[in-house]
Write a protein that holds these residues in place. Structure first.
Motif, short mmCIF file in Angstrom:
data_model
loop_
_atom_site.label_atom_id
_atom_site.label_comp_id
_atom_site.label_asym_id
_atom_site.label_seq_id
_atom_site.Cartn_x
_atom_site.Cartn_y
_atom_site.Cartn_z
N UNK A 126 -17.33 -17.23 26.54
CA UNK A 126 -17.55 -18.68 26.63
C UNK A 126 -17.56 -19.31 25.25
N UNK A 127 -17.22 -20.59 25.22
CA UNK A 127 -17.25 -21.38 23.98
C UNK A 127 -18.44 -22.32 24.08
N UNK A 128 -19.41 -22.17 23.17
CA UNK A 128 -20.71 -22.85 23.31
C UNK A 128 -21.09 -23.54 22.01
N UNK A 129 -21.75 -24.69 22.13
CA UNK A 129 -22.32 -25.38 20.97
C UNK A 129 -23.81 -25.03 20.91
N UNK A 189 -17.29 -19.63 15.14
CA UNK A 189 -15.97 -20.11 14.76
C UNK A 189 -16.04 -21.27 13.78
N UNK A 190 -17.05 -22.13 13.95
CA UNK A 190 -17.11 -23.33 13.11
C UNK A 190 -18.55 -23.81 12.99
N UNK A 191 -18.91 -24.32 11.83
CA UNK A 191 -20.22 -24.95 11.60
C UNK A 191 -19.97 -26.46 11.50
N UNK A 192 -20.35 -27.17 12.53
CA UNK A 192 -20.11 -28.61 12.58
C UNK A 192 -21.29 -29.34 11.96
N UNK A 202 -22.55 -32.72 13.92
CA UNK A 202 -23.42 -32.53 15.08
C UNK A 202 -24.52 -31.51 14.83
N UNK A 203 -24.45 -30.81 13.68
CA UNK A 203 -25.40 -29.75 13.31
C UNK A 203 -25.45 -28.67 14.40
N UNK A 204 -24.26 -28.30 14.81
CA UNK A 204 -24.11 -27.26 15.82
C UNK A 204 -23.23 -26.13 15.31
N UNK A 205 -23.56 -24.92 15.77
CA UNK A 205 -22.62 -23.82 15.63
C UNK A 205 -21.70 -23.84 16.85
N UNK A 206 -20.41 -23.72 16.60
CA UNK A 206 -19.46 -23.60 17.69
C UNK A 206 -19.12 -22.11 17.80
N UNK A 207 -19.63 -21.48 18.86
CA UNK A 207 -19.60 -20.02 18.95
C UNK A 207 -18.84 -19.55 20.18
N UNK A 208 -18.35 -18.32 20.08
CA UNK A 208 -17.79 -17.60 21.22
C UNK A 208 -18.71 -16.42 21.51
#
Length: 613
Positions: free
Chosen positions: A494-497, A569-572, A575-581
Motif C-alpha cells: 500500500x501507498x500511505x501518508x 519514497x518521499x518526505x513531503x 504536508x509534513x508527511x512521509x509517503x511510504x510503501x
C-alpha cells in the motif's frame, strides 16, 4: 553432572521409516507385474529402489523417474494428474502439490491427503524432493473425485493405483509465480540465472507439458541436485521428537539448540526437523521456532530476532515464507546484521524474546512445547562467548552441532565440539555477566546446573559443495531476496501518508557524527522499521526535537517490538508527511520509526515509483 553423549538411541527410530522402507519393496512387487517389463528391467528397478534406502554418506545411484506417468490434465490453467510410482521425484520452480492418498513426504513433512501445498524449488537453494511413503489411509471416493473434475480421468487414476500401487499427485501452477517478486527476479540482471532453470530435461514429451504450461520442470533426483535427507538426519530428528513427546511438560518446554559454522546446513536441517515434528502438533503439543540468526533470518528481513508458533510446513527457503501479514508471533528489531559491535544488546534481545514467550505461553493455552533455536554461524572468539551465554540463558535439553569432519581439529577457525566439558571451560562474556550483575558464586551455579545431550552430525552441505559445479548464493544475496519477497510477493503493498510529527525517530546506528543524520531529509528513499513501544511518552521526553521531529540518535537502551517495515519514497515538507510503501495492513499502533542497517536492493531507488497499486 552427567557426561554428554553424541550417540543416538537406535531403538527410538520412528515406525514411519520402517513402513517407508517396506513400501519400496511393495512398490516393486506391484510394478514388476506389468508384462512390458523384461527380467533385466525388473532387476534394475529392484536395485535402484533398494539403493535409495542403502545410501551411506550421500552416495547415491543414478536414479531416473522411470515408472511415474502423467495420466492427463483438467481445468484451466491445467492441473496435471500424475501416477507416482517411483521412490522420489523432483520438480523445479514453484508449484502446488496434492497427494490423494497421503503417501508422500516432502522434506520431512507428510502431506495430508486431498490438501494442496506450495513448494518453492528455485535454484537459490537446493530443491526439496517428493518422497514416497506407505500409508493405509482410507479416502472416500467421492472426496477424490471432487478434486478431479474429469470423471474419466479420475476413474483412470483410481484404477492405476488399485492395480499398481503408488499414489496420485495433482500438480498445478503456484499463484506466486505471477507475483511481482518472481517476475522481477526472472528479469533481474544477476538473479535471473537463479530463477531460469538450465538443467537437462528428460526427453519425454509428456513431462515437457509441465514446463510449457506451468513453468515447472522435472529433473533427475540425486543427492547432488535435490535434498534427500540422509539416514543420520532422519534418525536424529526421530530421536529428538520421541524425547519431546515423552519428556516435555506444560510448564517446562523441551528446548533444542542448533549450531554450527556458516554454510553447514543448519537452516536445512532445522526445517526438516520442524516438518517432522509438525506431524505431532495437537491440542497437547506445540512447536515454536526461535530465530536468532540476525544475519540470515528465517521469517523476516535481516537484523531481527523472532519467534513463530508453527502449524504449517516449511517447504522452501526464507524468501518463500517471509510474510508481512501475518508477521511472526513476536518480532524484535535489533537493527544490525551482526552482534559484533553490540553483543550485550544482542544477548538482551535473546533474553527478552525468551521472557516474552514465557508470558505469552502462560496467558494462552499451555501445551507441551518444543522450542527450536536457530543460532548464528559464528564459531570462534567472541562468537563462542555469545553462544555460551545463549546456551546458559536458554537451558536446552539438546544441543545439535553440524560440522565438517574433514577440517582438522587443529584448525584455529574450526568451531570446537560444544560438549558440556566445553561449556565449563569456555570463558564467559564478562560485559554481559556484569550487566546482569552476576557474582562468581551465582555464576558457578548458573553454568554448573546445565545438563544437555550433545549430538554432532556431519554436514550434508559439505559433500554437496564438493560434488556440485553450481555456484552458491552469499548470505547477503539471501537477505536481498528476503527483502524483495517481503515487499513484492503479495498484493498487500500500500501507498500511505504517515505524519512524522506523530512518531519518535530512533537511530540504532553508531554514528560518531550525529549531525550526519538529518531527519526527515535523510530518510527519503530508505527503509525503516515500524515499531511500537508502551513507553512512548518516556521516549518522547528523552528525545531531541529537531526540524519538528522527535529524535533519539545512537539509542540502544530500548528493545523494540517491530510490526513490519516500510520504504520511504518521499518526505513531503509541505504536508509534513512521509509517503511510504508498506505491506503492513494496520499502522494504528506504530509510534516509532527505527533506523538500522538494512541490505537494500539498488533497484529500490526506482522500483516503487513503477508499481501500480
Amino acid at each position: 553432572m552427567k557426561r554428554s553423549s553424541s550417540s543416538l538411541d537406535q531403538q527410538l527410530t520412528n515406525n514411519d521409516d520402517k513402513i517407508h522402507q517396506e513400501s519400496y519393496a511393495k512398490m516393486v512387487r506391484r510394478s514388476s507385474s506389468r508384462s512390458e517389463f523384461n527380467n533385466e528391467e525388473k532387476n534394475q528397478y529392484n536395485k535402484q529402489t533398494t539403493a535409495v534406502d542403502q545410501r551411506v554418506e550421500d552416495k547415491t545411484s543414478d536414479w531416473l523417474p522411470r515408472y511415474s506417468l502423467i495420466l492427463g490434465s483438467f481445468s484451466e490453467p491445467p492441473t496435471y494428474v500424475i501416477h507416482f510410482l517411483d521412490s522420489h521425484l523432483t520438480f523445479l520452480q514453484s508449484f502446488q502439490i496434492c497427494s490423494l492418498f497421503g503417501r508422500v513426504r516432502i522434506h520431512g513433512y507428510t502431506l495430508h491427503p486431498l490438501t494442496f501445498y506450495s513448494v518453492y524449488n528455485y535454484r537459490t537453494n537446493s530443491p526439496v524432493s517428493i518422497e514416497f511413503i506407505n500409508s493405509e489411509t482410507a479416502i472416500p471416493l467421492l472426496d477424490i473425485k471432487s478434486l478431479i473434475s474429469d470423471i474419466q480421468l479420475a476413474d483412470n487414476a483410481l484404477l492405476n493405483v488399485e492395480q499398481k500401487g503408488g499414489d496420485i499427485l495433482l500438480i498445478r501452477k503456484e499463484s506466486n509465480n505471477d507475483s511481482l517478486f518472481i517476475k522481477t527476479m526472472r528479469e533481474h540482471q544477476f538473479y535471473k540465472n537463479w530463477f531460469s532453470e538450465n538443467y537437462n530435461l528428460f526427453e519425454r514429451d509428456n513431462w515437457k507439458q509441465l514446463e510449457q504450461n506451468l513453468h515447472i520442470r522435472l529433473i533427475e533426483t540425486t543427492d547432488q541436485i535435490a535434498v534427500i535427507p540422509r539416514k543420520e538426519f532422519v534418525s536424529t530428528a526421530d530421536h529428538i521428537i520421541n524425547r519431546w513427546l515423552n519428556v516435555a511438560v506444560e510448564d517446562s518446554p523441551f528446548i533444542v539448540l542448533i549450531c554450527g559454522e556458516k554454510d553447514m546446513g543448519k537452516s536445512t536441517f532445522i526445517r526438516y526437523l520442524t516438518n517432522r515434528a509438525l506431524d505431532h502438533i495437537s491440542s497437547t503439543f506445540s512447536l515454536t521456532y526461535f530465530d536468532c540468526d540476525i544475519g540470515q533470518c528465517e521469517f523476516s528481513i535481516g537484523g531481527c530476532l523472532s519467534y513463530v508458533n508453527l502449524d504449517s510446513p516449511l517447504l522452501g527457503p526464507p524468501c518463500s515464507h517471509i510474510k508481512s501479514n501475518p508477521k511472526p508471533d513476536r518480532l524484535l528489531y535489533y537493527g544490525l546484521l551482526s552482534p559484533q559491535t553490540s553483543p550485550v544488546r544482542y544477548l538482551q534481545y535473546i533474553n527478552k524474546l525468551r521472557q516474552i514467550w514465557n508470558i505469552d505461553q502462560k496467558n494462552g493455552n499451555q501445551k507441551r512445547s518444543m522450542i527450536l533455536i536457530n543460532t548464528m554461524g559464528w564459531g570462534t572468539g567472541l562468537g563462542l562467548e555469545i553462544l555460551k551465554e545463549t546456551i546458559c540463558m536458554c537451558c536446552p535439553k539438546v544441543v545439535i552441532q553440524l560440522g565438517d569432519n574433514m577440517i582438522s581439529s587443529q584448525n584455529r577457525n574450526k568451531m570446537p565440539d560444544l560438549t558440556l566439558e566445553w561449556l565449563l571451560q569456555q570463558s564467559v562474556y564478562v560485559p554481559y555477566r556484569q550487566q546482569i550483575q552476576m557474582n562468581n558464586r551465582r555464576q558457578q551455579d548458573y553454568d554448573g546446573q546445565l545438563n544437555y545431550e550433545y549430538i554432532k552430525m556431519q554436514s550434508a552441505a559439505v559433500s554437496n559443495r564438493l560434488e556440485s559445479n553450481t555456484s552458491k548464493l552469499r548470505a547477503r544475496d539471501h537477505r536481498l531476496l528476503a527483502t524483495w519477497s517481503y515487499f513484492f510477493s503479495s498484493s498487500n503493498l500500500s501507498y500511505i501518508h504517515l505524519p512524522w510529527s506523530q512518531l519518535v525517530h530512533v537511530s540504532l546506528l553508531d554514528n560518531k557524527n550525529k549531525n550526519s543524520i538529518v531527519i526527515p531529509d535523510s530518510l527519503e528513499r530508505s527503509m525503516v522499521a515500524l515499531c511500537s513501544s508502551e513507553k512512548i511518552d518516556q521516549l518522547r521526553n528523552s528525545a531531541v526535537s529537531i526540524n519538528e521531529t522527535f529524535q533519539l540518535l545512537n539509542y540502544q537502551d530500548e528493545i523494540f517490538e517491530c510490526l513490519g517495515f516500510a520504504w520511504i519514497e518521499h518526505c513531503n515538507k509541505e504536508t509534513r508527511n512521509y509517503e511510504i510503501y508498506t505491506p503492513v495492513n494496520c499502522l494504528t499502533n506504530i509510534n516509532l520509526l527505527v533506523i538500522g542497517a538494512f541490505d537494500i536492493p539498488d533497484e529500490f531507488q526506482y522500483m516503487f515509483s513503477r508499481v501500480n497499486l
